[in-house]
Enzyme design. Structure first.
Site, PDB file in Angstrom:
ATOM      1  N   VAL A   1      -1.923  -2.168  -4.062  1.00  0.00           N
ATOM      2  CA  VAL A   1      -1.531  -3.124  -5.095  1.00  0.00           C
ATOM      3  C   VAL A   1      -1.942  -4.511  -4.629  1.00  0.00           C
ATOM      4  O   VAL A   1      -1.519  -4.966  -3.560  1.00  0.00           O
ATOM      5  CB  VAL A   1      -0.023  -3.066  -5.383  1.00  0.00           C
ATOM      6  CG1 VAL A   1       0.344  -4.060  -6.482  1.00  0.00           C
ATOM      7  CG2 VAL A   1       0.397  -1.661  -5.782  1.00  0.00           C
TER       8      VAL A   1
ATOM      9  N   ASP B   1      12.619   8.713 -12.319  1.00  0.00           N
ATOM     10  CA  ASP B   1      12.414   8.230 -10.947  1.00  0.00           C
ATOM     11  C   ASP B   1      13.059   6.863 -10.759  1.00  0.00           C
ATOM     12  O   ASP B   1      12.487   5.972 -10.124  1.00  0.00           O
ATOM     13  CB  ASP B   1      10.923   8.166 -10.627  1.00  0.00           C
ATOM     14  CG  ASP B   1      10.654   8.093  -9.125  1.00  0.00           C
ATOM     15  OD1 ASP B   1      11.557   8.448  -8.346  1.00  0.00           O
ATOM     16  OD2 ASP B   1       9.551   7.670  -8.730  1.00  0.00           O
TER      17      ASP B   1
ATOM     18  N   LYS C   1      -3.272  -2.394  -9.540  1.00  0.00           N
ATOM     19  CA  LYS C   1      -2.995  -1.203  -8.737  1.00  0.00           C
ATOM     20  C   LYS C   1      -4.254  -0.354  -8.692  1.00  0.00           C
ATOM     21  O   LYS C   1      -4.707   0.161  -9.715  1.00  0.00           O
ATOM     22  CB  LYS C   1      -1.827  -0.418  -9.339  1.00  0.00           C
ATOM     23  CG  LYS C   1      -1.339   0.729  -8.469  1.00  0.00           C
ATOM     24  CD  LYS C   1      -0.097   1.375  -9.079  1.00  0.00           C
ATOM     25  CE  LYS C   1       0.449   2.476  -8.182  1.00  0.00           C
ATOM     26  NZ  LYS C   1       1.654   3.106  -8.774  1.00  0.00           N
TER      27      LYS C   1
ATOM     28  N   ARG D   1       0.844  -1.192   0.000  1.00  0.00           N
ATOM     29  CA  ARG D   1       0.000   0.000   0.000  1.00  0.00           C
ATOM     30  C   ARG D   1       0.878   1.240   0.000  1.00  0.00           C
ATOM     31  O   ARG D   1       1.889   1.291   0.703  1.00  0.00           O
ATOM     32  CB  ARG D   1      -0.911   0.011   1.232  1.00  0.00           C
ATOM     33  CG  ARG D   1      -1.873   1.180   1.281  1.00  0.00           C
ATOM     34  CD  ARG D   1      -2.801   1.074   2.457  1.00  0.00           C
ATOM     35  NE  ARG D   1      -3.753   2.170   2.496  1.00  0.00           N
ATOM     36  CZ  ARG D   1      -4.698   2.306   3.411  1.00  0.00           C
ATOM     37  NH1 ARG D   1      -4.803   1.389   4.377  1.00  0.00           N
ATOM     38  NH2 ARG D   1      -5.519   3.319   3.382  1.00  0.00           N
ATOM     39  N   GLY D   2       0.486   2.215  -0.821  1.00  0.00           N
ATOM     40  CA  GLY D   2       1.207   3.471  -0.893  1.00  0.00           C
ATOM     41  C   GLY D   2       0.380   4.609  -0.334  1.00  0.00           C
ATOM     42  O   GLY D   2      -0.531   4.412   0.484  1.00  0.00           O
ATOM     43  N   GLY D   3       0.711   5.824  -0.790  1.00  0.00           N
ATOM     44  CA  GLY D   3      -0.011   6.979  -0.287  1.00  0.00           C
ATOM     45  C   GLY D   3      -1.455   7.015  -0.733  1.00  0.00           C
ATOM     46  O   GLY D   3      -2.361   7.222   0.081  1.00  0.00           O
ATOM     47  N   PHE D   4      -1.695   6.789  -2.030  1.00  0.00           N
ATOM     48  CA  PHE D   4      -3.058   6.852  -2.563  1.00  0.00           C
ATOM     49  C   PHE D   4      -3.407   5.615  -3.377  1.00  0.00           C
ATOM     50  O   PHE D   4      -4.317   5.656  -4.207  1.00  0.00           O
ATOM     51  CB  PHE D   4      -3.228   8.104  -3.438  1.00  0.00           C
ATOM     52  CG  PHE D   4      -2.903   9.377  -2.741  1.00  0.00           C
ATOM     53  CD1 PHE D   4      -3.778   9.920  -1.822  1.00  0.00           C
ATOM     54  CD2 PHE D   4      -1.707  10.025  -2.983  1.00  0.00           C
ATOM     55  CE1 PHE D   4      -3.473  11.096  -1.170  1.00  0.00           C
ATOM     56  CE2 PHE D   4      -1.387  11.202  -2.343  1.00  0.00           C
ATOM     57  CZ  PHE D   4      -2.270  11.745  -1.425  1.00  0.00           C
ATOM     58  N   SER D   5      -2.716   4.531  -3.175  1.00  0.00           N
ATOM     59  CA  SER D   5      -2.969   3.348  -3.996  1.00  0.00           C
ATOM     60  C   SER D   5      -2.723   2.081  -3.195  1.00  0.00           C
ATOM     61  O   SER D   5      -1.991   2.082  -2.201  1.00  0.00           O
ATOM     62  CB  SER D   5      -2.075   3.350  -5.246  1.00  0.00           C
ATOM     63  OG  SER D   5      -0.713   3.299  -4.883  1.00  0.00           O
TER      64      SER D   5
END
Length: 697
Positions: free
Chosen positions: A401, A517, A416, A395-399
């Site tokens: 997987v 990136d 995602k 899990r990321g900031g706004f997503s």
């Protein structure tokens, strides 16, 4: 022929003459000669045709007087014509004396077959047959006979009965063939329709079977996923006691989570304390042994030695002076004990490092389970009627997987799910969605074995959408470095070669792409090890070098300054001025150098142990004019030179992606040939030197 006409029935002769002359049938019997001649000339007409001839009504007698016909008598009554019927044939049909009377009749069969079938002509006798009782005008009768004769000439043909019969036979055979062909086609059509119906039934059957298989596959996958989730949670509960867990601690009015080590770490810490205690005890005994060290050979004992022995006896301690052999024996024992403790301490330290790696996995799994339990997609939904979600990967900031299964293509994929904050303004949501669509368009066109493939893109609702990516079984390079700190130069070089190969592809397509990136977190290890294949992912910050925005000399403007991961960005990205800085694919070259340095030395070359905010405030990257290499681990000079070429401070001095792909350090055949030629030259030199020495001797 005249004899045949005389033998004709008088009644038939009268009817035949009445048909051609238009004169009413006389009641008086006619001579048999005319009757026989008429019958002979029209022998082709049957009695039935003669009897079915329509009779016209008699014309009304005119009131005015007219000139008497030559056929009328002096009394004004009509009398039958006195001429013979053979004269009539000469008059009506224009046949010569030698002409056969039968040929004057226009045969219908002599016309073309098409005309005879489609437009059959009536017989002349039927076209101009007047009523048998009406008086006939000779001029009118003659004109009608001329018209009939002209019509006969027009409708005559050169076809014979044999040709007509042959044509009829050919037409009938063609018709039979066509009818047979039609029957065959109808039969084939029926067979095809039957086969099509069977195929439709079979298709429906297979569809039903496929639906059952898909349903069963979903059921089995969900069951397997639930079992794996239960196993992960059971293992996590066991590891909580062994490795540690998070506990909530209150600090004033707030609560924070604090880590508590498990019994495995506690036992190792106790063992380390025991080893430290034993080491201190051994050191104390060694100091005491040093006090009892005997004098060297040839040295006289000190004068107060006897007084010390007497004092020790009074204290109850039997500390007599040791002989030299006893002293060395005791000293050797202490050294062995210290060596054993040192070895045991090294083993405990290695076990601690191993447990720390396992603890990192355990902490990561605890966070994953916590995020999965709080996710709205935890109950195995099927997105877009195709993708069955199995379990959360991260899990990321706004997503989020998820590992999912593609029911259509029958393969594992990574889904995602982008979830926007519902409290955001519509403008911010639109900007985020636009950014994601841009990433999708860039990533969708890429096809390279070192780049993660993007399969699909779809929306869930107004605040969430999904991207479907290629699933890789292993972890990323960042996780590997956290677990193992560093890797060998061969392994690191293999990873860099694959990254450069992908960057070369990104710069060869039209338009070229800057990843911008590149970092260990965006490099996936397919097998989870450093000696396998890698794949590059996350094109969210990629830059498209199109003709409108990119200049081959200056590059393109950096419109997203401040984004990205600062440890892996070059100095030109941090320059602040009136105009945005210019960038090129040399940004990715700098990132490659930083990643290679981190793989070799286990630390970042610039800003290690600093946060991104500290790097930005202290201008760490802007001050990174030269890279420094630690003495250990040992790295070849070629690798250091390669890193220096990648980390050149001025972008004008830095190599680009095309030059990076042709760098001699990354070309194995050149390095191999150079390395093999050096020992060969050394061997030649050694043999020549030995031969010279032998000659001199």
């Amino acid at each position: 022929m005249m004899e045949e006409l005389h033998s004709l029935d008088p009644r038939r002769q009268e009817l035949l003459e009445a048909r051609f002359t238009g004169v009413g049938v006389a009641k008086a019997p006619l001579n048999s000669e005319s009757s026989n001649q008429s019958l002979c000339s029209l022998g082709s007409l049957s009695d039935k045709e003669l009897e079915q001839t329509p009779e016209k009504k008699q014309n009304d007698q005119r009131n005015r007087k007219r000139k008497a016909d030559p056929y009328e008598t002096s009394q004004g009554k009509n009398t039958p014509r006195g001429h013979k019927i053979s004269d009539y044939f000469e008059f009506a049909c224009g046949s010569g004396p030698g002409t056969s009377p039968g040929r004057s009749v226009p045969p219908v069969a002599r016309s073309s077959p098409q005309h005879s079938l489609s437009n059959p002509l009536p017989l002349p006798s039927q076209q101009c047959s007047p009523p048998s009782t009406a008086p006939v005008n000779p001029e009118h009768s003659c004109a009608s006979f001329k018209h009939i004769s002209v019509q006969h000439r027009c409708t005559q043909s050169d076809l014979t009965m044999d040709k007509i019969s042959a044509l009829e036979n050919s037409k009938s055979s063609d018709l039979e063939k066509k009818e047979g062909r039609i029957d065959d086609l109808l039969r084939v059509n029926c067979d095809l329709r039957r086969q099509m119906d069977e195929q439709k039934k079979m298709l429906e059957k297979y569809k039903e079977r496929l639906n059952r298989c898909v349903t069963m596959s979903k059921k089995l996958l969900i069951e397997k996923s639930k079992q794996e989730k239960m196993a992960c949670r059971d293992k996590s509960m066991q590891d909580r006691l062994r490795l540690g867990h998070f506990t909530t601690v209150r600090h004033g009015a707030s609560f924070t989570e604090q880590w508590t080590d498990g019994y495995a770490f506690q036992n190792l810490i106790k063992q380390q304390e025991r080893i430290n205690t034993q080491r201190e005890e051994i050191e104390r005994q060694r100091k005491m042994l040093a006090k009892r060290k005997p004098p060297a050979m040839g040295q006289t004992p000190p004068a107060n030695n006897e007084q010390k022995q007497r004092k020790n006896k009074t204290n109850g301690a039997e500390n007599e002076a040791l002989t030299l052999a006893e002293y060395h024996e005791q000293e050797e024992i202490f050294k062995l004990r210290l060596g054993h403790l040192k070895k045991e301490e090294a083993e405990i330290q290695a076990e601690l490092e191993r447990l720390e790696r396992v603890r990192n996995l355990h902490i990561r799994e605890l966070k994953r389970i916590h995020n999965e339990d709080n996710s709205q997609f935890k109950d195995h939904p099927t997105l877009n009627d195709r993708y069955l979600l199995l379990h959360l990967l991260g899990r990321g900031g706004f997503s989020e997987v998820y590992k999912a299964f593609d029911l259509t293509e029958q393969r594992y994929v990574a889904v995602k799910i982008h979830q926007l904050n519902k409290n955001w303004r519509d403008e911010k949501k639109e900007n985020y969605h636009k950014h994601a669509c841009r990433e999708y368009r860039i990533h969708k066109e890429l096809d390279h074995p070192r780049i993660v493939k993007l399969y699909d893109y779809f929306s869930l609702d107004t605040d969430s959408f999904c991207t479907v990516l290629e699933y890789c079984e292993g972890n990323d390079l960042d996780f590997y470095l956290k677990q193992h700190k560093l890797m060998t130069e061969k392994e690191a070089r293999s990873i860099i070669m694959q990254i450069v190969n992908a960057l070369k592809y990104l710069n060869e397509i039209k338009p070229p792409i800057i990843h911008y990136d590149l970092k260990p977190g965006n490099i996936l290890l397919v097998n989870g090890t450093a000696c396998g294949e890698i794949k590059i992912t996350d094109f969210g910050l990629s830059k498209i070098m199109d003709d409108d925005s990119y200049n081959s000399v200056d590059g393109m403007e950096l419109t997203s300054q401040g984004a990205g991961t600062y440890w892996y960005l070059p100095p030109e990205c941090f320059v602040v001025g009136k105009e945005p800085p210019k960038i090129s694919n040399k940004v990715d070259v700098w990132s490659v150098g930083v990643i290679f340095y981190q793989c070799l030395y286990g630390r970042k070359p610039f800003g290690h142990n600093q946060s991104q905010q500290d790097i930005l405030q202290e201008n760490t990257i802007l001050k990174a004019t030269e890279v420094q290499f630690p003495p250990k681990p040992v790295v070849t000079p070629e690798a250091k030179a390669f890193i220096r070429r990648c980390l050149a401070y001025r972008k004008e001095d830095r190599i680009d992606v095309q030059q990076l792909a042709c760098d001699p350090y990354l070309l194995p055949h050149i390095r191999k040939s150079v390395s093999t030629s050096i020992p060969a030259n050394a061997a030649v030199a050694s043999t020549s030197g030995s031969s010279n020495n032998s000659l001199s001797n």
